[in-house]
Design a protein around this motif. Structure first.
Motif, PDB file in Angstrom:
ATOM      1  N   ARG A 353       0.876  -1.220  -0.032  1.00  0.00           N
ATOM      2  CA  ARG A 353       0.032  -0.132   0.040  1.00  0.00           C
ATOM      3  C   ARG A 353       0.931   1.287   0.083  1.00  0.00           C
ATOM      4  O   ARG A 353       0.558   2.313  -0.620  1.00  0.00           O
ATOM      5  N   PHE A 354       2.144   1.247   0.562  1.00  0.00           N
ATOM      6  CA  PHE A 354       2.722   2.316   0.723  1.00  0.00           C
ATOM      7  C   PHE A 354       3.595   2.654  -0.478  1.00  0.00           C
ATOM      8  O   PHE A 354       3.534   3.851  -0.999  1.00  0.00           O
ATOM      9  N   TYR A 355       3.986   1.573  -1.213  1.00  0.00           N
ATOM     10  CA  TYR A 355       4.821   1.790  -2.295  1.00  0.00           C
ATOM     11  C   TYR A 355       4.047   1.555  -3.861  1.00  0.00           C
ATOM     12  O   TYR A 355       4.413   1.360  -4.802  1.00  0.00           O
ATOM     13  N   ASP A 356       2.587   1.433  -3.512  1.00  0.00           N
ATOM     14  CA  ASP A 356       1.671   1.417  -4.745  1.00  0.00           C
ATOM     15  C   ASP A 356       1.655   0.215  -5.565  1.00  0.00           C
ATOM     16  O   ASP A 356       1.715   0.190  -6.851  1.00  0.00           O
ATOM     17  N   ILE A 357       1.870  -0.955  -4.919  1.00  0.00           N
ATOM     18  CA  ILE A 357       2.047  -2.182  -5.494  1.00  0.00           C
ATOM     19  C   ILE A 357       0.636  -2.902  -5.716  1.00  0.00           C
ATOM     20  O   ILE A 357       0.066  -3.080  -4.779  1.00  0.00           O
ATOM     21  N   SER A 358       0.351  -3.437  -7.161  1.00  0.00           N
ATOM     22  CA  SER A 358      -0.926  -4.016  -6.900  1.00  0.00           C
ATOM     23  C   SER A 358      -0.871  -5.337  -8.077  1.00  0.00           C
ATOM     24  O   SER A 358       0.223  -5.226  -8.739  1.00  0.00           O
ATOM     25  N   GLU A 359      -1.905  -6.157  -7.945  1.00  0.00           N
ATOM     26  CA  GLU A 359      -2.055  -7.097  -8.682  1.00  0.00           C
ATOM     27  C   GLU A 359      -1.872  -6.698 -10.240  1.00  0.00           C
ATOM     28  O   GLU A 359      -1.046  -7.388 -10.864  1.00  0.00           O
ATOM     29  N   GLU A 365       1.690  -3.411 -16.446  1.00  0.00           N
ATOM     30  CA  GLU A 365       1.397  -4.810 -15.726  1.00  0.00           C
ATOM     31  C   GLU A 365       2.353  -5.186 -14.903  1.00  0.00           C
ATOM     32  O   GLU A 365       2.547  -6.517 -14.513  1.00  0.00           O
ATOM     33  N   THR A 366       3.243  -4.523 -14.560  1.00  0.00           N
ATOM     34  CA  THR A 366       4.245  -4.861 -13.211  1.00  0.00           C
ATOM     35  C   THR A 366       4.333  -3.489 -12.517  1.00  0.00           C
ATOM     36  O   THR A 366       3.637  -2.484 -12.599  1.00  0.00           O
ATOM     37  N   ASN A 367       5.224  -3.459 -11.313  1.00  0.00           N
ATOM     38  CA  ASN A 367       5.020  -2.544 -10.512  1.00  0.00           C
ATOM     39  C   ASN A 367       6.514  -1.813 -10.235  1.00  0.00           C
ATOM     40  O   ASN A 367       7.380  -2.562 -10.100  1.00  0.00           O
ATOM     41  N   ILE A 368       6.410  -0.593 -10.292  1.00  0.00           N
ATOM     42  CA  ILE A 368       7.625   0.235  -9.830  1.00  0.00           C
ATOM     43  C   ILE A 368       7.235   0.917  -8.412  1.00  0.00           C
ATOM     44  O   ILE A 368       6.345   1.435  -8.158  1.00  0.00           O
ATOM     45  N   LEU A 369       8.349   0.603  -7.551  1.00  0.00           N
ATOM     46  CA  LEU A 369       8.132   1.126  -6.338  1.00  0.00           C
ATOM     47  C   LEU A 369       8.057   2.710  -6.355  1.00  0.00           C
ATOM     48  O   LEU A 369       9.144   3.263  -6.916  1.00  0.00           O
ATOM     49  N   TRP A 370       7.256   3.312  -5.888  1.00  0.00           N
ATOM     50  CA  TRP A 370       7.183   4.861  -5.689  1.00  0.00           C
ATOM     51  C   TRP A 370       6.179   5.158  -4.413  1.00  0.00           C
ATOM     52  O   TRP A 370       5.316   4.191  -4.197  1.00  0.00           O
ATOM     53  N   ILE A 371       6.347   6.364  -3.918  1.00  0.00           N
ATOM     54  CA  ILE A 371       5.578   6.800  -2.752  1.00  0.00           C
ATOM     55  C   ILE A 371       4.759   7.790  -3.155  1.00  0.00           C
ATOM     56  O   ILE A 371       5.001   9.039  -3.681  1.00  0.00           O
ATOM     57  N   LYS A 372       3.533   7.451  -2.862  1.00  0.00           N
ATOM     58  CA  LYS A 372       2.192   8.463  -3.310  1.00  0.00           C
ATOM     59  C   LYS A 372       2.192   9.450  -2.318  1.00  0.00           C
ATOM     60  O   LYS A 372       1.303  10.535  -2.568  1.00  0.00           O
ATOM     61  N   GLN A 373       2.154   9.146  -0.822  1.00  0.00           N
ATOM     62  CA  GLN A 373       2.041  10.005   0.163  1.00  0.00           C
ATOM     63  C   GLN A 373       3.137  10.032   1.089  1.00  0.00           C
ATOM     64  O   GLN A 373       3.830   8.965   1.234  1.00  0.00           O
ATOM     65  N   SER A 374       3.573  10.998   1.714  1.00  0.00           N
ATOM     66  CA  SER A 374       4.707  11.029   2.823  1.00  0.00           C
ATOM     67  C   SER A 374       4.423   9.858   3.552  1.00  0.00           C
ATOM     68  O   SER A 374       3.524   9.580   4.071  1.00  0.00           O
ATOM     69  N   LEU A 375       5.678   9.583   4.317  1.00  0.00           N
ATOM     70  CA  LEU A 375       5.586   8.717   5.509  1.00  0.00           C
ATOM     71  C   LEU A 375       4.809   8.956   6.686  1.00  0.00           C
ATOM     72  O   LEU A 375       3.909   8.154   7.189  1.00  0.00           O
ATOM     73  N   SER A 376       4.677  10.274   6.983  1.00  0.00           N
ATOM     74  CA  SER A 376       3.980  10.790   8.215  1.00  0.00           C
ATOM     75  C   SER A 376       2.413  10.789   7.838  1.00  0.00           C
ATOM     76  O   SER A 376       1.456  10.455   8.558  1.00  0.00           O
TER      77      SER A 376
END
Length: 677
Positions: A353-359, A365-376
């Motif tokens: 959920r943090f790195y926007d990984i989905s089926e 059709e694959t996943n790149i790790l990225w951050i949609k909202q800050s850690l806090s």
């Protein structure tokens, strides 16, 4: 095996087994073109270029296509990073012909090396509103045989255009500095930058989106100079969104070259040494301005990546990592949700959920790790402890790195380039200055020792451009020298060793003697003794890397203060004055000139530190954000350098802050001087 088999460039060696009779650029190929009266195909690319690999697979490895190329053309392959001078000339020709450019760059020349037709990628079958590569080859061969006069006329006109484009700088009238460079110009530059700013996702312009480090640096310095909050906000938004994005390798550190979309999600996955150097540069300034640990952490992760994957055993830095592995772009860096579920088990849910990984994947059709909202924000929204979440994510990333290390790696372009090494040396110095982390300074010192030993011609001030397998090749270009001089200046500031400045002085004298243009203001890109280019170009615009002329203007100003060289100061002012109007109008293409113009308006703080503890005081000073400064230190007076003359007091370490050699009352600690701009 063709004629590329004896080359050292990884890019050229990739093509050594093609059925195309490739030559490297040189007398053998050029003389054969004249003897056989054949047009020349120059194909320019680089090892980390995705579409270069695609065209090789589709066309250059195809026997039927190779037969056409071999019969009708003399075929030359060039690594643009080995020969940026040739790339600049023929890319300028392509942009004049078509209005755009890119790589692979395929340019067709007369036997006299004059360009008459060009393009980038061509498909094997007609598509994308482009002819097939074979159709194009046959059409151009026919035109060369049957419409030769037209082609010759077109080629001569193009050469004249290229020559004319480098004719500037002859009529520069200097006004008093306060009239020549004004606060109003700085404000217009800021406003023009902000018109192109993406205020939601950071950066400038639309996709594809490049880092824009020179522009971010200008905004930081403009904020520091005039307190404009919008400048700081846009600079930090741009850095933050890149750091959160897929352009940043969330697992392994380091930045890719650019993003294909506006949100920084999907990069072209190649990692270039220069991008990482320039981003470390500007993150160091952001850390000095804000103290935000995000920037020091990202600097650490990026330089750890550089040490791990892009550093030679001798301490110098490799050029690039490929975008592709196993023939697939980004395969090394992307993940399926099933893989992450298997690796992380019960911790996978929060991680995904943090790195926007989905089926279904967030990219092809694959996943790149990225951050949609800050850690806090994520921790607050999910009602979890921020520190515990941070530790959990770090453990997850480490597990992914362990799995990733077993994958087939992207290709490494392991040639060493003098200029790119100088950019990274400068970045390591800035990172040390901002953070005090000594390993960064150690990286810089190891790399400069390697460069000074292996790139330098014995006993001379002249250098080579590239080095691999014990062999240095090609005379260094203006960028190499300009960036190396800048790195030497930075090394003195972080070591307190004045011999680096003496080396910078000597190299600057060499550049002025051997690169100066006919006006004695700007510098040509190539050294005067180089004879295999059809024009000597002058580059003033920033590309992905800073303009050599802009950096030389900054170097000349700095060294004119250190060594009291009034002629160098005047030349630097003339260089700036000749670009001032264009800089104000197009700051995103002249970011380094923009920053230098701001420096002219604000003035330079000349900081001299003399006494037994001068190195410690220099480190204290470096941690403060003083972007427009000359910083010198010594144990005793140095009569050869005006700033270090008549400064010494027994058993004291004193800090003098001066402007035009006029100093305020000396202090013992830099913190005693407030509001230092």
């Amino acid at each position: 095996m063709n004629k590329l088999s004896n080359e050292t460039s990884p890019y050229l060696l990739q093509h050594a087994h093609n059925p195309v009779e490739w030559y490297p650029w040189g007398d053998e190929a050029l003389q054969r073109a004249i003897a056989e009266d054949k047009p020349i195909l120059v194909s320019i690319g680089y090892a980390a270029c995705h579409w270069c690999h695609v065209m090789e697979r589709e066309s250059f490895e195809d026997e039927a296509t190779a037969r056409i190329m071999n019969e009708h053309f003399i075929n030359i392959k060039i690594d643009r990073e080995e020969r940026p001078d040739l790339d600049h000339i023929y890319m300028d020709a392509l942009q004049a012909m078509t209005g755009s450019g890119g790589w692979p760059l395929n340019m067709f020349l007369t036997p006299e090396r004059l360009p008459f037709y060009g393009g980038t990628y061509f498909p094997p079958m007609k598509a994308y509103n482009r002819p097939s590569w074979q159709e194009l080859l046959l059409a151009l061969s026919d035109a060369f045989k049957n419409r030769r006069e037209d082609i010759e006329t077109q080629a001569i006109n193009m050469r004249d255009h290229l020559v004319q484009a480098s004719k500037f700088g002859s009529t520069i009238n200097l006004l008093p500095k306060e009239e020549q460079f004004t606060r109003n110009q700085c404000d217009i530059i800021f406003n023009n930058i902000m018109q192109q700013a993406d205020k939601e996702w950071g950066g400038f312009g639309n996709a594809p989106k490049f880092p824009g480090t020179f522009i971010i640096q200008y905004l930081l310095r403009y904020y520091h100079s005039f307190g404009e909050q919008a400048a700081l906000d846009q600079a930090l938004l741009s850095l933050d969104k890149m750091i959160q994005g897929g352009i940043y390798d969330q697992a392994g550190g380091g930045f890719a070259r650019y993003s294909t979309d506006a949100k920084w999600l999907a990069p072209h996955f190649e990692k270039m040494l220069y991008d990482n150097a320039l981003l470390v540069d500007v993150m160091s300034e952001a850390y000095q301005v804000t103290g935000n640990p995000l920037y020091s952490i990202t600097i650490a992760e990026t330089l750890t990546f550089v040490q791990r994957e892009m550093t030679d055993a001798g301490g110098a830095f490799y050029a690039a990592l490929d975008a592709d592995s196993e023939g697939v772009e980004g395969k090394f860096y992307t993940w399926s949700k099933a893989e992450i579920d298997e690796i992380l088990g019960s911790d996978a849910d929060a991680f995904c959920r943090f790195y926007d990984i989905s089926e279904e994947g967030n990219w092809e059709e694959t996943n790149i790790l990225w951050i949609k909202q800050s850690l806090s924000a994520f921790a607050a929204e999910n009602q979890v402890d921020e520190t515990a979440l941070s530790e959990q994510l770090a453990i997850g990333l480490a597990k992914l790195m362990e799995v990733r290390s077993q994958r087939i790696r992207p290709g490494l372009d392991d040639k060493l380039l003098l200029g790119w090494n100088a950019l990274m040396i400068h970045a390591c110095c800035k990172a040390f200055a901002a953070t005090g982390e000594e390993s960064y300074r150690d990286m810089a010192l190891k790399a400069i020792d390697f460069c000074w030993t292996h790139f330098r011609k014995d006993g001379e001030d002249s250098f080579y451009h590239t080095y691999k397998n014990g062999q240095a090749k090609y005379p260094a270009f203006l960028d190499d020298y300009a960036w190396l001089i800048r790195a030497l200046i930075a090394l003195q500031e972080v070591t307190g060793d004045k011999t680096w400045l003496d080396k910078a002085f000597s190299l600057t004298s060499f550049v002025l003697q051997h690169f100066s243009d006919e006006t004695g203001v700007y510098c040509f890109y190539t050294v005067e003794s180089q004879s295999d280019v059809i024009v000597r170009k002058k580059e003033v615009y920033d590309g992905a890397t800073p303009s050599g002329n802009a950096v030389m203007a900054a170097n000349l100003w700095y060294l004119s203060i250190v060594f009291d060289q009034k002629e160098w100061a005047e030349r630097s002012l003339k260089m700036q004055a000749g670009q001032a109007q264009t800089t104000v109008r197009y700051p995103t293409s002249l970011g380094v000139w923009s920053g230098l113009l701001l420096q002219r308006v604000q003035g330079v703080k000349e900081i001299a530190i003399v006494g037994p503890d001068y190195k410690l005081r220099m480190e204290d000073t470096n941690k403060r954000y003083i972007p427009f400064k000359v910083l010198l230190g010594a144990t005793h007076d140095d009569p050869e350098k005006p700033l270090l003359s008549h400064r010494e007091r027994a058993d004291e370490t004193l800090i003098y802050v001066c402007e035009d050699y006029h100093c305020i009352k000396p202090v013992n600690y830099i913190d005693e001087i407030i509001n230092l701009k």
